[in-house]
Enzyme design. Structure first.
Site, PDB file in Angstrom:
ATOM      1  N   ASP A   1       2.153 -12.554   9.929  1.00 36.61           N
ATOM      2  CA  ASP A   1       3.012 -12.713  11.112  1.00 36.61           C
ATOM      3  C   ASP A   1       2.732 -14.036  11.820  1.00 36.61           C
ATOM      4  O   ASP A   1       3.652 -14.702  12.310  1.00 36.61           O
ATOM      5  CB  ASP A   1       2.793 -11.559  12.099  1.00 36.61           C
TER       6      ASP A   1
ATOM      7  N   ARG B   1       0.833  -1.192   0.000  1.00 37.00           N
ATOM      8  CA  ARG B   1       0.000   0.000   0.000  1.00 37.00           C
ATOM      9  C   ARG B   1       0.868   1.243   0.000  1.00 37.00           C
ATOM     10  O   ARG B   1       1.695   1.438   0.884  1.00 37.00           O
ATOM     11  CB  ARG B   1      -0.909  -0.012   1.228  1.00 37.00           C
TER      12      ARG B   1
ATOM     13  N   ASP C   1      -2.520 -10.416  12.670  1.00 37.15           N
ATOM     14  CA  ASP C   1      -1.848 -10.326  11.371  1.00 37.15           C
ATOM     15  C   ASP C   1      -1.555 -11.737  10.870  1.00 37.15           C
ATOM     16  O   ASP C   1      -0.729 -12.452  11.433  1.00 37.15           O
ATOM     17  CB  ASP C   1      -0.547  -9.521  11.513  1.00 37.15           C
TER      18      ASP C   1
ATOM     19  N   THR D   1      -0.830   7.563  -1.178  1.00 37.50           N
ATOM     20  CA  THR D   1      -2.149   7.483  -1.840  1.00 37.50           C
ATOM     21  C   THR D   1      -3.048   6.421  -1.208  1.00 37.50           C
ATOM     22  O   THR D   1      -4.241   6.368  -1.488  1.00 37.50           O
ATOM     23  CB  THR D   1      -1.963   7.109  -3.326  1.00 37.50           C
TER      24      THR D   1
HETATM   25  N1  URA Z   1      -4.524  -8.502   7.328  1.00 35.04           N
HETATM   26  C1  URA Z   1      -4.298  -9.300   8.397  1.00 35.04           C
HETATM   27  O1  URA Z   1      -3.360 -10.076   8.386  1.00 35.04           O
HETATM   28  N2  URA Z   1      -5.125  -9.206   9.443  1.00 35.04           N
HETATM   29  C2  URA Z   1      -6.179  -8.369   9.498  1.00 35.04           C
HETATM   30  O2  URA Z   1      -6.917  -8.358  10.484  1.00 35.04           O
HETATM   31  C3  URA Z   1      -6.400  -7.549   8.368  1.00 35.04           C
HETATM   32  C4  URA Z   1      -5.564  -7.628   7.306  1.00 35.04           C
END
Ligand code: URA
Length: 214
Positions: A208, A109, A205, A113
């Site tokens: 992760d 991202r 995430d 922008t």
């Molecule tokens: N990407 C992720 O890994 N977790 C989220 O909650 C949103 C986007």
């Protein structure tokens, strides 16, 4: 019943899928068990997602006689992983369709922008003859998913489906606005996105947690 479909969104409600998803959401799930559960879940989800794959007749010989059997042409299927968390879906899905080809797309991202920018794109040849299943565990804002599908549509594939583990209502809305023709498969639709773009209640995430990078 193991699925519920509404507006081109299928929630895979099979008890095995729901059970494993709950185990994955727990914050104390180790990297090892998170990854193993994602592998098992993606195999189970692949089963539903490939339900309508076309079959062709071939003649075979059983030990007793000749018969016409049905087979799928797995090589026409492409799994497209949105890097990096999408890679967590691949092995489980390839258990079900080992002949599938695999493409990768990397998007980040742009901080100015907030729009997705492509940094990697590698697909098999002859995409216009293939059916695509895009995989990304989290459909959050839907911006990456939508940008990925925009890009793939330029290759004129036979069909595109999108598979995730968790979807936010916001991500579904983005996809349905941009790509109403692309069916979405998910194990759950969560409540909302946080101000930081995390799915709530979610699982954190996904990248992760799969790769142990936190
Ligand atoms: N990407 C992720 O890994 N977790 C989220 O909650 C949103 C986007």
């Amino acid at each position: 019943m193991s699925t519920a479909t509404n507006n081109n969104v299928t929630v895979i409600t099979h008890p095995l899928v729901q059970h494993k998803l709950t185990l994955m959401r727990r914050k104390d799930a180790s990297t090892n068990s998170f990854r193993r559960l994602l592998g098992e879940l993606s195999t189970l989800m692949a089963y539903e997602v490939t339900r309508d794959m076309p079959l062709q007749d071939i003649e075979i010989e059983t030990p007793l006689e000749t018969m016409t059997g049905k087979v799928i042409d797995g090589k026409k299927l492409v799994l497209v992983s949105i890097l990096r968390a999408g890679n967590g879906f691949l092995d489980g899905m390839l258990n079900v369709v080992p002949g599938a080809r695999v493409g990768h797309i990397g998007l980040y991202r742009d901080p100015a922008t907030l729009q997705p920018v492509e940094y990697y794109f590698k697909m098999p040849s002859e995409m216009d003859e293939r059916d695509i299943i895009v995989v990304d565990p989290m459909l959050a804002t839907g911006n990456s998913a939508s940008a990925c599908v925009d890009r793939l549509k330029k290759l004129n594939p036979r069909s595109i489906k999108f598979v995730c583990l968790l979807a936010a209502p916001e991500g579904i809305a983005t996809m349905q606005k941009a790509h109403p023709d692309v069916p979405i498969f998910t194990a759950a639709i969560d409540r909302e996105l946080s101000d930081h773009g995390y799915i709530l209640p979610g699982l954190g995430d996904a990248g992760d947690r799969i790769f142990g990078t936190k």
